[in-house]
Design a protein around this motif. Sequence first.
Motif: not given
Length: 336
Positions: A75, A77-82, A84-85, A87
Motif C-alpha cells: 500500500q 509503494l502504491i501511495y508513493i507511486k501515485k 509522484f503523479t 494523485d
Amino acid sequence: MNAYSRYFVKKLFWYLMTLVIAIALNFFLPRMIEGNPVSLIVSQMSKGMTDSDTIKRIYETFMKEFGIDQPLGMQFLIYIKKLFTGDLGTSFGLYPKKVTDILASAVPWTIGLQLPAILVGWILGNLLGAVAAYKKGVFDKVIFPVALFINSIPFFTLAIIMLYLFALTLGWFPLSGGYDFQMVPSLSLDFIGSVIRHHTLPFLSIVLVTIGGQAIGMREMSIYELNADYVLYAKLLGIRDAKIARYVFRNAMLPQITGLALSIGTMVGGSLICEIVFSYPGLGTWMFTAIRQLDYPLISGCTLLIAVTVLLANFTIDMIYGLIDPRIKAAQMEEE
C-alpha cells in the motif's frame, strides 16, 4: 562553491530528508488508528439489510477498491507511486471524490480566513509591542496587561465566547458556515456580502489572539535590545534616538519574522479548531471529518499539505536569514 551556496545545499538536504520522513509518517500514522474504515462504510450502507452474503460482498468490494486488502508495505509503494503523479487517492468517506478535489475546494477558504487574520494580527501586535517597549508609561501599563490577558485565553474559548455573544445572543453575525446555505457560489454582491458576514467572527477571533501573542513577544525582544551594550555605545557616540530605534527594532523583528513564517506555514493546520467552532468550510473541518471517518487518504492529504507548507515556510526564512542576518553570515565564513 561559496559560503552561501554551501549553506543553501546543506539546508536543502536536511529539509528534503525531513520531507521524506513526513511523507512516511503521513501514510503510516493514520493507519495506526484503531478501527476499520470499510467496516464503518458498510455498517452505514447495510442498515436494514439481512443478507449476510451481500454485506460480505460489499465489504470485500470496498476493501479491494480502497486497496486495504493488500499488505501495508505494498500500500505504501502504491501511495508513493501515485504521489509522484499528484494523485493523493480517493476519499473513503466521500467516495468516489478525489482527495485533491476536496483539498482544492477547502484550501481557498482556509487561506482566505487565516492569511489576512495572521498578517493583520502580526502587524498590529508588533506595533503595539514596540510602542509599549519604547514609550513605556501608560502604553506599557495598559497594552501589556491587555495583551497578556488575551493571549492567556485559549483560542477555542475565545471563539465560543464570540460565537455565543455576537451570533447567538445579539444576532449580529451568522452562526455557522462560509455563506448562506440557500445561496449558490458566484461573484454577485449578495454572495460576497454573505461570505464577508460569515468571515468576520472567525477572522476577529484569530486576530485578537495573534495580536496578544505578537505584542508580548515584540515587547520582550525590544526591551532586551534596548538594554544591549551596542545601544549604550551608540548613545555615547551621540547617534540620534530615531536611528538607534531603527537598529533596535530591526534586530527585535528577527524572531518575530520567524514567528510570522511559522504562522503562515502552519495556518492550514492552525485553523482546525476555529473552523470546527464556526463550521467554516476550510481544510480544518475536512480534516476533523476525515479523522472521525478513518478516511486514510484524506487524513494523509491534509497532513501532507500541512507538512509541506511548514517546511517551505521554514526553508524560505532560513534562506532569507542567510542573506540578512550577520550572525549566520559570520558562521558561513567560519566554515570556509
